[in-house]
Scaffold this motif. Structure first.
Motif, PDB file in Angstrom:
ATOM      1  N   LEU A   1       1.007   4.088  -2.912  1.00  0.00           N
ATOM      2  CA  LEU A   1       0.811   5.512  -2.618  1.00  0.00           C
ATOM      3  C   LEU A   1       1.982   6.346  -3.114  1.00  0.00           C
ATOM      4  O   LEU A   1       1.782   7.451  -3.646  1.00  0.00           O
TER       5      LEU A   1
ATOM      6  N   ILE B   1       1.587   6.731  -6.863  1.00  0.00           N
ATOM      7  CA  ILE B   1       0.504   7.659  -7.200  1.00  0.00           C
ATOM      8  C   ILE B   1       0.956   9.105  -6.973  1.00  0.00           C
ATOM      9  O   ILE B   1       0.729   9.978  -7.817  1.00  0.00           O
ATOM     10  N   VAL B   2       1.608   9.359  -5.849  1.00  0.00           N
ATOM     11  CA  VAL B   2       2.104  10.712  -5.567  1.00  0.00           C
ATOM     12  C   VAL B   2       3.143  11.126  -6.608  1.00  0.00           C
ATOM     13  O   VAL B   2       3.130  12.259  -7.107  1.00  0.00           O
TER      14      VAL B   2
ATOM     15  N   VAL C   1      -6.586   1.594  -3.546  1.00  0.00           N
ATOM     16  CA  VAL C   1      -5.604   1.219  -2.517  1.00  0.00           C
ATOM     17  C   VAL C   1      -6.333   0.877  -1.220  1.00  0.00           C
ATOM     18  O   VAL C   1      -5.981  -0.065  -0.524  1.00  0.00           O
TER      19      VAL C   1
ATOM     20  N   GLY D   1       0.380   1.592  -8.029  1.00  0.00           N
ATOM     21  CA  GLY D   1       1.376   2.652  -8.176  1.00  0.00           C
ATOM     22  C   GLY D   1       2.011   2.666  -9.545  1.00  0.00           C
ATOM     23  O   GLY D   1       2.567   3.675  -9.980  1.00  0.00           O
TER      24      GLY D   1
ATOM     25  N   SER E   1       0.835  -1.211   0.000  1.00  0.00           N
ATOM     26  CA  SER E   1       0.000   0.000   0.000  1.00  0.00           C
ATOM     27  C   SER E   1       0.864   1.254   0.000  1.00  0.00           C
ATOM     28  O   SER E   1       0.578   2.222  -0.721  1.00  0.00           O
TER      29      SER E   1
ATOM     30  N   ASP F   1      -5.236   8.448 -11.320  1.00  0.00           N
ATOM     31  CA  ASP F   1      -4.606   8.507  -9.992  1.00  0.00           C
ATOM     32  C   ASP F   1      -5.654   8.413  -8.879  1.00  0.00           C
ATOM     33  O   ASP F   1      -5.456   7.699  -7.896  1.00  0.00           O
ATOM     34  N   LEU F   2      -6.751   9.144  -9.039  1.00  0.00           N
ATOM     35  CA  LEU F   2      -7.804   9.122  -8.020  1.00  0.00           C
ATOM     36  C   LEU F   2      -8.456   7.742  -7.907  1.00  0.00           C
ATOM     37  O   LEU F   2      -8.735   7.271  -6.798  1.00  0.00           O
TER      38      LEU F   2
ATOM     39  N   CYS G   1      -7.011   4.890  -8.674  1.00  0.00           N
ATOM     40  CA  CYS G   1      -6.016   4.017  -8.035  1.00  0.00           C
ATOM     41  C   CYS G   1      -5.918   4.296  -6.540  1.00  0.00           C
ATOM     42  O   CYS G   1      -5.789   3.366  -5.742  1.00  0.00           O
ATOM     43  N   LEU G   2      -5.999   5.559  -6.170  1.00  0.00           N
ATOM     44  CA  LEU G   2      -5.957   5.921  -4.750  1.00  0.00           C
ATOM     45  C   LEU G   2      -7.129   5.294  -4.000  1.00  0.00           C
ATOM     46  O   LEU G   2      -6.958   4.721  -2.919  1.00  0.00           O
TER      47      LEU G   2
END
Length: 126
Positions: free
Chosen positions: A9, A12-13, A83, A95, A5, A76-77, A79-80
């Protein structure tokens, strides 16, 4: 939160950071705020040909960059959210997926920049 996780993250960031850099650099090249250089920008044979080609290439690529940034930000959202809400087996990939989206988008950005730069007037040969 487990290691997969945290890794997702971080990916993604990093995707969001890379999108911000791509958007800013392309906008600066299109607006003439960043001249032709050897460090950053859409550096292809076509865009490096002249200052006019540099600006025209970035200007042609900017609408593609804007669209690609929006699409990858939505990715990205998603995928977030996955997670925290998705199946555990999917988490390690979350990621990587946005970064793969950026790689695909870069192909379209470069093609648009080449088309714009090739349409720019050529300087006369001495």
């Amino acid at each position: 939160m487990d290691d997969s996780s945290v890794g997702a993250l971080i990916g993604i960031v990093m995707s969001v950071v890379v999108l911000g850099v791509i958007f800013t650099v392309t906008r600066m090249g299109a607006n003439g705020d960043m001249g032709r250089n050897g460090a950053v920008g859409i550096r292809t044979k076509s865009t490096q040909r002249s200052d006019e080609a540099w600006r025209a290439g970035h200007a042609a690529a900017f609408p593609v960059v804007r669209t690609a940034c929006l699409v990858v930000l939505v990715l990205d959202l998603v995928c977030l959210a996955l997670v925290f809400l998705g199946p555990a087996g999917l988490v390690p990939w979350l990621g990587i997926i946005p970064l793969a989206g950026i790689l695909v988008a870069v192909v379209f950005m470069a093609r648009a920049a080449k088309k714009g730069a090739d349409a720019a007037p050529r300087a006369p040969h001495p």
